[in-house]
Motif scaffolding. Structure first.
Motif, PDB file in Angstrom:
ATOM      1  N   LYS A 126       0.827  -1.215   0.000  1.00 17.88           N
ATOM      2  CA  LYS A 126       0.000   0.000   0.000  1.00 17.88           C
ATOM      3  C   LYS A 126       0.857   1.258   0.000  1.00 17.88           C
ATOM      4  N   ARG A 127       1.923   1.241   0.792  1.00 15.14           N
ATOM      5  CA  ARG A 127       2.783   2.412   0.846  1.00 15.14           C
ATOM      6  C   ARG A 127       3.566   2.576  -0.455  1.00 15.14           C
ATOM      7  N   ALA A 128       3.951   1.467  -1.108  1.00 15.29           N
ATOM      8  CA  ALA A 128       4.681   1.552  -2.385  1.00 15.29           C
ATOM      9  C   ALA A 128       3.819   2.207  -3.452  1.00 15.29           C
ATOM     10  N   ALA A 129       2.527   1.879  -3.459  1.00 16.37           N
ATOM     11  CA  ALA A 129       1.623   2.519  -4.424  1.00 16.37           C
ATOM     12  C   ALA A 129       1.542   4.021  -4.163  1.00 16.37           C
ATOM     13  N   GLU A 130       1.461   4.392  -2.913  1.00 20.27           N
ATOM     14  CA  GLU A 130       1.413   5.814  -2.540  1.00 20.27           C
ATOM     15  C   GLU A 130       2.731   6.510  -2.898  1.00 20.27           C
ATOM     16  N   ILE A 131       3.835   5.839  -2.646  1.00 26.80           N
ATOM     17  CA  ILE A 131       5.158   6.388  -2.968  1.00 26.80           C
ATOM     18  C   ILE A 131       5.286   6.617  -4.470  1.00 26.80           C
ATOM     19  N   ALA A 132       4.861   5.643  -5.261  1.00 23.60           N
ATOM     20  CA  ALA A 132       4.922   5.777  -6.718  1.00 23.60           C
ATOM     21  C   ALA A 132       4.063   6.946  -7.180  1.00 23.60           C
ATOM     22  N   ASP A 133       2.896   7.100  -6.571  1.00 21.52           N
ATOM     23  CA  ASP A 133       2.020   8.213  -6.933  1.00 21.52           C
ATOM     24  C   ASP A 133       2.702   9.553  -6.659  1.00 21.52           C
ATOM     25  N   HIS A 134       3.325   9.680  -5.509  1.00 24.73           N
ATOM     26  CA  HIS A 134       4.025  10.928  -5.163  1.00 24.73           C
ATOM     27  C   HIS A 134       5.246  11.148  -6.049  1.00 24.73           C
ATOM     28  N   ALA A 135       5.918  10.078  -6.429  1.00 27.56           N
ATOM     29  CA  ALA A 135       7.108  10.209  -7.280  1.00 27.56           C
ATOM     30  C   ALA A 135       6.740  10.678  -8.676  1.00 27.56           C
ATOM     31  N   HIS A 136       5.571  10.291  -9.177  1.00 23.02           N
ATOM     32  CA  HIS A 136       5.133  10.665 -10.526  1.00 23.02           C
ATOM     33  C   HIS A 136       4.355  11.978 -10.536  1.00 23.02           C
ATOM     34  N   ASN A 137       3.893  12.408  -9.373  1.00 24.71           N
ATOM     35  CA  ASN A 137       3.092  13.626  -9.269  1.00 24.71           C
ATOM     36  C   ASN A 137       3.755  14.554  -8.259  1.00 24.71           C
ATOM     37  N   PRO A 138       4.707  15.358  -8.678  1.00 26.58           N
ATOM     38  CA  PRO A 138       5.447  16.204  -7.742  1.00 26.58           C
ATOM     39  C   PRO A 138       4.577  17.175  -6.950  1.00 26.58           C
ATOM     40  N   ARG A 139       3.452  17.609  -7.508  1.00 24.45           N
ATOM     41  CA  ARG A 139       2.578  18.527  -6.758  1.00 24.45           C
ATOM     42  C   ARG A 139       2.055  17.862  -5.496  1.00 24.45           C
TER      43      ARG A 139
END
Length: 181
Positions: A126-139
């Motif tokens: 779950k945290r990896a999915a969130e991390i990937a989202d933040h890595a691809h969406n800098p805002r």
């Protein structure tokens, strides 16, 4: 166990684990700041993971009793596991242990705790999915995601860097492909 020169392995081995001594041990009171010259049986002391592991596997005397028994560290206590089950994204893993997953993996080599393994696997997914989202969406990483990113353990920080760098490289490649077309 990591490489001799791996700083993450060194930091993981330095994490404290609660141990309960099963025997009276003369002249080892210096391991516990509060003890005098001896450690009495049933004394509980938090020791670095490397030392507690060595003591837990040592057998002594005719009964072949271990010098100490290990307890799960506070970073994977029932309270923490319940918080991770509820919503793993809200738990600040870095404040629990800088190398949370590595420390948990090392401890779970010594314990047979299938439920803990399951909770940690789900937490990482779950945290990896969130991390990937933040890595691809800098805002998102600069806004409401900043608190989440501050709580990443070292392995998650490396995952974030890899996802961010790959996203950046992909955008550059796509830009080059458009220019060539």
């Amino acid at each position: 166990m990591g490489s001799y020169y791996n700083i993450d392995a060194i930091l993981t081995d330095a994490q404290k684990v609660p141990c309960t001594f099963t025997l009276d041990l003369p002249n080892l009171g210096y391991l516990d700041e509060n003890a005098g010259g001896d450690i009495k049986a049933q004394t509980s002391i938090s020791l670095p993971l490397w030392l507690s592991t060595l003591l837990a596997v040592q057998r002594i005397g005719p009964s072949q009793a271990p010098l100490c028994t290990l307890d799960l560290p506070p970073s994977i206590s029932p309270r923490v596991l319940n918080a991770l089950k509820a919503d793993p994204r809200t738990v600040d893993l870095r404040s629990l242990a800088g190398n949370f997953y590595e420390g948990a993996a090392r401890c779970l080599e010594l314990f047979e705790e299938e439920e803990v393994v399951d909770v940690l696997c789900e937490t990482f997914k779950k945290r990896a999915a969130e991390i990937a989202d933040h890595a691809h969406n800098p805002r998102g990483a600069l806004g409401e995601g900043a608190d989440f990113l501050r709580g990443l353990d070292e392995m998650e920080r490396q995952l974030f860097r890899a996802a961010h760098d790959s996203s950046k490289a992909m955008r550059l490649w796509m830009g080059e492909m458009k220019r060539k077309s």
